[in-house]
Design a protein around this motif. Structure first.
Motif, PDB file in Angstrom:
ATOM      1  N   VAL A  73       1.936   8.035  -3.508  1.00 27.50           N
ATOM      2  CA  VAL A  73       3.093   7.856  -2.616  1.00 27.50           C
ATOM      3  C   VAL A  73       4.155   6.940  -3.242  1.00 27.50           C
ATOM      4  N   PRO A  74       3.791   5.723  -3.709  1.00 23.73           N
ATOM      5  CA  PRO A  74       4.817   4.893  -4.373  1.00 23.73           C
ATOM      6  C   PRO A  74       5.391   5.551  -5.627  1.00 23.73           C
ATOM      7  N   ALA A  75       4.541   6.272  -6.370  1.00 22.67           N
ATOM      8  CA  ALA A  75       5.021   6.958  -7.572  1.00 22.67           C
ATOM      9  C   ALA A  75       6.060   8.011  -7.208  1.00 22.67           C
ATOM     10  N   ALA A  76       5.795   8.755  -6.113  1.00 24.14           N
ATOM     11  CA  ALA A  76       6.741   9.791  -5.677  1.00 24.14           C
ATOM     12  C   ALA A  76       8.065   9.171  -5.236  1.00 24.14           C
ATOM     13  N   VAL A  77       7.998   8.064  -4.493  1.00 24.53           N
ATOM     14  CA  VAL A  77       9.213   7.386  -4.036  1.00 24.53           C
ATOM     15  C   VAL A  77       9.990   6.844  -5.236  1.00 24.53           C
ATOM     16  N   ALA A  78       9.285   6.297  -6.226  1.00 27.21           N
ATOM     17  CA  ALA A  78       9.939   5.770  -7.436  1.00 27.21           C
ATOM     18  C   ALA A  78      10.656   6.891  -8.185  1.00 27.21           C
ATOM     19  N   ILE A  79      10.005   8.059  -8.278  1.00 32.10           N
ATOM     20  CA  ILE A  79      10.637   9.206  -8.951  1.00 32.10           C
ATOM     21  C   ILE A  79      11.897   9.626  -8.199  1.00 32.10           C
ATOM     22  N   SER A  80      11.797   9.661  -6.866  1.00 28.59           N
ATOM     23  CA  SER A  80      12.937  10.052  -6.051  1.00 28.59           C
ATOM     24  C   SER A  80      14.109   9.081  -6.205  1.00 28.59           C
ATOM     25  N   PHE A  82      14.562   6.691  -8.943  1.00 27.67           N
ATOM     26  CA  PHE A  82      15.029   6.489 -10.315  1.00 27.67           C
ATOM     27  C   PHE A  82      15.353   7.797 -11.040  1.00 27.67           C
ATOM     28  N   ALA A  83      14.661   8.877 -10.666  1.00 28.91           N
ATOM     29  CA  ALA A  83      14.893  10.163 -11.351  1.00 28.91           C
ATOM     30  C   ALA A  83      14.852  11.311 -10.341  1.00 28.91           C
ATOM     31  N   GLU A 167      16.644  12.329   2.310  1.00 29.22           N
ATOM     32  CA  GLU A 167      16.625  11.161   3.196  1.00 29.22           C
ATOM     33  C   GLU A 167      16.674   9.861   2.393  1.00 29.22           C
ATOM     34  N   SER A 168      16.805   8.736   3.135  1.00 27.83           N
ATOM     35  CA  SER A 168      16.806   7.429   2.490  1.00 27.83           C
ATOM     36  C   SER A 168      15.432   7.132   1.900  1.00 27.83           C
ATOM     37  N   ILE A 169      15.389   6.183   0.947  1.00 28.25           N
ATOM     38  CA  ILE A 169      14.122   5.841   0.295  1.00 28.25           C
ATOM     39  C   ILE A 169      13.099   5.330   1.308  1.00 28.25           C
ATOM     40  N   GLY A 170      13.590   4.505   2.266  1.00 25.10           N
ATOM     41  CA  GLY A 170      12.683   3.986   3.293  1.00 25.10           C
ATOM     42  C   GLY A 170      12.077   5.095   4.128  1.00 25.10           C
ATOM     43  N   MET A 171      12.913   6.062   4.535  1.00 23.56           N
ATOM     44  CA  MET A 171      12.427   7.195   5.328  1.00 23.56           C
ATOM     45  C   MET A 171      11.455   8.042   4.519  1.00 23.56           C
TER      46      MET A 171
END
Length: 306
Positions: A73-80, A82-83, A167-171
């Motif tokens: 989950v954090p890896a997916a959010v980081a990809i979204s 940063f890349a 959506e936003s990163i938080g969402m």
């Protein structure tokens, strides 16, 4: 003013939760292709384990699954964050893998018959040996199930990320986390129920009540068919979901299917795209199996030689 602010805050929270619920529902629908197969695979992973150890093994795999998702989950959010340009390729890769896995399952008997027989033979021999440490075998099963779960969880997270990418990163984080927790509870709760279904049937079949005995015998008869049905439905869903992802990612194909279904009208508007997605997924999966399987065998041959 304080009361008004509080009501506004509650309204904002309710709106956010409603948005999360809607996106979670959409993401869960899209990940349905993975869930049926996930259930069947994980239930099969505990086959051969002593009945008294089935639930502890399922619990151990469930904990491993949560660790997998805590990484993904954090890896997916980081990809979204940063890349974001990687989201669509990852989604397409996930769809292609679903199609490949579905086709590989259909061809499994022809491609891996010798390996399966050898594995069953080795397992039977290991269980017969008096010095065999069953705890070691159990740990191996758990590790294998967690590895399988990591791949399936990565597919689910990739598909969900595709739903919330705007959506936003938080969402995104909240929806991904909610989907991850819900799916883990759902899958492993059902797996626990499935693997203990025969025990429940046996218990009822030994009761004095004639109704209980009939119910128990019915459950014992149903249990193996339930596993087969889950596996079949999971495979079909893989082609529908995986094919749908690939079709949406290839604009000319998507538009052609969409225009054709709209021209037909009526029920065909919904039915034709679904069938087209499934057929496209089946063809894509078959092509991937034809290309990847020989390459994997060549790699295994070189690894064995070295």
């Amino acid at each position: 003013m304080a009361g008004t602010s509080l009501l506004a805050l509650i309204d904002d929270i309710a709106t956010i939760l409603d948005d999360i619920a809607l996106m979670t529902k959409a993401a869960t629908k899209k990940t349905a292709g993975v869930l049926g197969d996930d259930l069947a695979l994980n239930a099969q992973q505990v086959s051969g384990v002593k009945p008294a150890r089935e639930l502890p093994v399922v619990w151990a795999v469930a904990k491993g699954s949560m660790i997998n998702k805590a990484i993904l989950v954090p890896a997916a959010v980081a990809i979204s964050f940063f890349a974001p340009w990687l989201v669509t390729p990852l989604l397409m890769l996930g769809g292609a893998f679903l199609c490949f896995e579905g086709a590989e399952k259909l061809a499994h008997k022809f491609l891996h018959a010798k390996e399966d027989e050898q594995h069953r033979k080795e397992l039977r021999e290991a269980l017969i040996q008096p010095g065999t440490d069953l705890k070691v075998l159990e740990k191996q099963k758990i590790k294998g199930a967690i590895r399988t779960d990591f791949i399936l969880s990565a597919e689910i997270i990739a598909i969900t990320l595709g739903v919330v990418t705007g959506e936003s990163i938080g969402m995104q984080f909240v929806v991904l986390a909610v989907v991850a927790v819900m799916i883990t509870i759902c899958v492993y709760g059902l797996v626990a129920g499935i693997v203990k279904l025969d025990d429940g049937g046996l218990y009822l079949s030994q009761r004095e009540s004639a109704i209980a005995q009939k119910t128990g015998r019915g459950i014992l008869w149903l249990a193996p068919y339930l596993m087969k049905t889950l596996s079949i439905l999971g495979t079909i869903a893989m082609f529908l979901v995986g094919g749908g992802i690939l079709v949406h990612g290839i604009t000319p194909v998507y538009e052609a299917i969409h225009h054709f279904s709209v021209d037909l009208g009526g029920l065909s508007t919904a039915l034709v795209p679904m069938l087209a997605n499934g057929l496209f997924g089946l063809l894509a999966g078959a092509l991937l199996v034809l290309v990847i399987t020989p390459l994997l065998r060549m790699w295994e041959g070189r690894s064995g030689a070295s």
